[in-house]
Write a protein that holds these residues in place. Sequence first.
Motif, mmCIF file in Angstrom:
data_model
loop_
_atom_site.group_PDB
_atom_site.id
_atom_site.type_symbol
_atom_site.label_atom_id
_atom_site.label_comp_id
_atom_site.label_asym_id
_atom_site.label_seq_id
_atom_site.Cartn_x
_atom_site.Cartn_y
_atom_site.Cartn_z
ATOM 1 N N ALA A 146 55.093 31.714 76.872
ATOM 2 C CA ALA A 146 54.614 31.089 77.597
ATOM 3 C C ALA A 146 52.702 31.719 78.354
ATOM 4 N N LYS A 147 53.779 32.867 79.112
ATOM 5 C CA LYS A 147 52.936 33.575 79.450
ATOM 6 C C LYS A 147 51.726 34.217 79.090
ATOM 7 N N GLY A 148 52.164 34.504 77.971
ATOM 8 C CA GLY A 148 51.289 35.402 77.269
ATOM 9 C C GLY A 148 50.232 35.040 76.489
ATOM 10 N N HIS A 149 48.556 35.576 75.704
ATOM 11 C CA HIS A 149 47.559 35.101 75.191
ATOM 12 C C HIS A 149 47.765 35.853 74.544
ATOM 13 N N SER A 150 47.990 35.963 72.924
ATOM 14 C CA SER A 150 47.926 37.316 72.128
ATOM 15 C C SER A 150 46.406 37.373 71.469
ATOM 16 N N ALA A 151 46.110 38.837 71.794
ATOM 17 C CA ALA A 151 44.933 39.269 70.998
ATOM 18 C C ALA A 151 44.461 38.818 69.694
ATOM 19 N N ILE A 152 45.836 39.719 69.243
ATOM 20 C CA ILE A 152 46.231 39.818 67.480
ATOM 21 C C ILE A 152 45.737 38.028 67.047
ATOM 22 N N VAL A 153 46.256 37.237 67.578
ATOM 23 C CA VAL A 153 45.603 36.207 67.609
ATOM 24 C C VAL A 153 44.472 35.719 67.445
ATOM 25 N N GLU A 154 43.748 36.148 68.543
ATOM 26 C CA GLU A 154 42.676 35.816 69.061
ATOM 27 C C GLU A 154 41.746 36.481 67.724
ATOM 28 N N LEU A 155 41.892 37.933 67.692
ATOM 29 C CA LEU A 155 41.041 38.753 66.623
ATOM 30 C C LEU A 155 41.135 37.672 65.242
ATOM 31 N N ALA A 156 42.585 36.809 65.090
ATOM 32 C CA ALA A 156 42.205 36.471 63.406
ATOM 33 C C ALA A 156 41.467 35.400 63.366
ATOM 34 N N ARG A 157 41.597 34.495 65.129
ATOM 35 C CA ARG A 157 40.363 33.343 64.701
ATOM 36 C C ARG A 157 38.638 34.411 64.549
ATOM 37 N N GLN A 158 38.910 34.898 65.714
ATOM 38 C CA GLN A 158 37.214 35.755 65.521
ATOM 39 C C GLN A 158 36.825 36.291 63.943
ATOM 40 N N ILE A 159 38.075 36.860 63.400
ATOM 41 C CA ILE A 159 37.447 38.064 61.797
ATOM 42 C C ILE A 159 37.457 36.208 60.946
ATOM 43 N N THR A 160 38.284 35.465 61.283
ATOM 44 C CA THR A 160 37.774 34.589 60.294
ATOM 45 C C THR A 160 35.914 34.133 59.819
ATOM 46 N N ALA A 161 35.623 33.852 61.458
ATOM 47 C CA ALA A 161 34.464 33.326 61.988
ATOM 48 C C ALA A 161 33.154 35.166 61.699
ATOM 49 N N ILE A 162 33.539 35.377 61.827
ATOM 50 C CA ILE A 162 32.597 36.641 61.043
ATOM 51 C C ILE A 162 33.120 36.555 59.903
ATOM 52 N N ALA A 163 33.770 36.564 59.256
ATOM 53 C CA ALA A 163 33.727 36.584 57.329
ATOM 54 C C ALA A 163 32.996 35.176 56.965
ATOM 55 N N LYS A 164 32.442 34.434 57.926
ATOM 56 C CA LYS A 164 31.449 33.221 57.484
ATOM 57 C C LYS A 164 30.240 33.643 57.558
ATOM 58 N N LEU A 165 29.984 34.803 58.637
ATOM 59 C CA LEU A 165 28.858 35.282 58.140
ATOM 60 C C LEU A 165 27.842 36.035 57.040
ATOM 61 N N ASN A 166 29.355 36.506 56.063
ATOM 62 C CA ASN A 166 28.249 36.694 54.842
ATOM 63 C C ASN A 166 27.381 35.373 54.247
ATOM 64 N N ASP A 167 26.542 36.202 53.162
ATOM 65 C CA ASP A 167 25.624 34.876 53.162
ATOM 66 C C ASP A 167 24.999 36.015 51.828
ATOM 67 N N LEU A 168 25.330 35.963 50.333
ATOM 68 C CA LEU A 168 25.488 36.387 49.225
ATOM 69 C C LEU A 168 23.570 36.334 49.070
ATOM 70 N N ARG A 169 23.431 34.924 48.947
ATOM 71 C CA ARG A 169 22.156 34.915 48.716
ATOM 72 C C ARG A 169 20.695 35.862 49.829
ATOM 73 N N SER A 170 21.591 35.850 50.796
ATOM 74 C CA SER A 170 20.014 36.540 52.067
ATOM 75 C C SER A 170 20.200 37.856 51.680
ATOM 76 N N GLY A 171 22.009 38.412 51.365
ATOM 77 C CA GLY A 171 21.769 39.765 51.546
ATOM 78 C C GLY A 171 22.227 40.169 52.452
ATOM 79 N N VAL A 172 22.819 39.420 52.955
ATOM 80 C CA VAL A 172 22.984 39.985 54.471
ATOM 81 C C VAL A 172 25.207 39.655 54.306
ATOM 82 N N THR A 173 25.690 40.908 54.335
ATOM 83 C CA THR A 173 26.702 41.445 54.349
ATOM 84 C C THR A 173 27.793 41.293 55.310
ATOM 85 N N VAL A 174 28.702 40.983 56.122
ATOM 86 C CA VAL A 174 29.454 41.555 56.797
ATOM 87 C C VAL A 174 31.226 41.747 57.071
ATOM 88 N N ASN A 175 31.742 43.195 57.161
ATOM 89 C CA ASN A 175 32.678 43.360 56.446
ATOM 90 C C ASN A 175 33.896 43.663 57.735
#
Length: 392
Positions: A220-249
Amino acid sequence: MARKMADPSQPKPEWFGRVRYFEKNLPAMVQSIREWVEIESHSDDKAAADSMSAMLGQRFAELGGQPKAHRARDYADHLQIDFPGARERKPVLLLGHFDTVYPLGTLAHMPCHTENGRLYGPGVLDMKSGIGLMFHAIQALQSWHGKLPRPITVFLVSDEEVGSSSSRKITEELAKESGAVLVLEPAAGTRGAVKTARKGVGEYTLAVKGIAAHAGLDPAKGHSAIVELARQITAIAKLNDLRSGVTVNPGVIRGGTRTNVIAAEATVEIDARIQKASQARGLDRKLRALKPKDKRCTLTLEGGINRLPMERTTGVAALYAKAKSIAQQIGWKLEEAAVGGGSDGNFTAGIGIPTLDGMGGVGEGAHAIHEHIIISDLPRRAALLAGMIESA
Ligand SMILES: [Zn+2]
């Protein structure tokens, strides 16, 4: 000398003669390229790449060029070679790099060899064949004209594969003094298209700091950087916009220490690409606006867009039109392509100097085990380059 052509759509025998000239010289061209592939020049190995730089300086000096080494601390010295020519015209800048992505010792398991009309080896396509084309096109122009029809600046950098941080300024300064920039990076695809647009490229690192705890005793005392990173990666992947030519990997992740420890740290490295310069800000803002979902975690974002896109400006389009009409003289329909990868052409086009990229070798497998060029494509590409030096 580019003669006035009555009807540019009609093939002219002199152009076929030029292709034949390079066909006759093909063994020498292949020999030069082979020699340079067999000198390993990984970006990160200054000593090895410095010997490549010195050897190229010597070869171009034998052609009558004036070599000048631009000292670099972390990478090999960048090499500028000036060729004098008819003064009333601005020089043309032939741009390239001699560093490769292959660590020292690669030649042992990836030897330079020919097979089925292809020349294989580390860096042969990206872009030692491009340097070979520069060398032999200059030599041909000298033998056809006696002296060069205009000044030529050759600039070969040692850090292109790692972002060109130490050469960028010099590249831009030389471009400003030039009438046009021809980039000898590989052609696009096996049909040999030149590149009239390139995406802008950036790199970011997102670091998450959490709070470590024993996974069994104190979950209960821990706050996982890995779990948080996983959520952030999902958010980052949503920035992909192939039609306008913006991609993030999100291409590389790291984090954690042991399975029984709630991770205190985790990071992701992100490759970002944009099609238009105007997209740089928006993407940057969105990445910087990322907020931790777990309030006890913190985020730190570093990096940015390094190369702005090479956009198909009117200057770029005009150079392509010239190249296309030269190719037409030898019955070759030269295509153009927009590609996702960046090069130093992004810098020169970015400051408004007409730039044509992808003028180098034709082949497949850049940065890969099967990297090769198609040997029979070299003569017409050399003829095209010679023609562009004359008329660009
Ligand atoms: Zn390259």
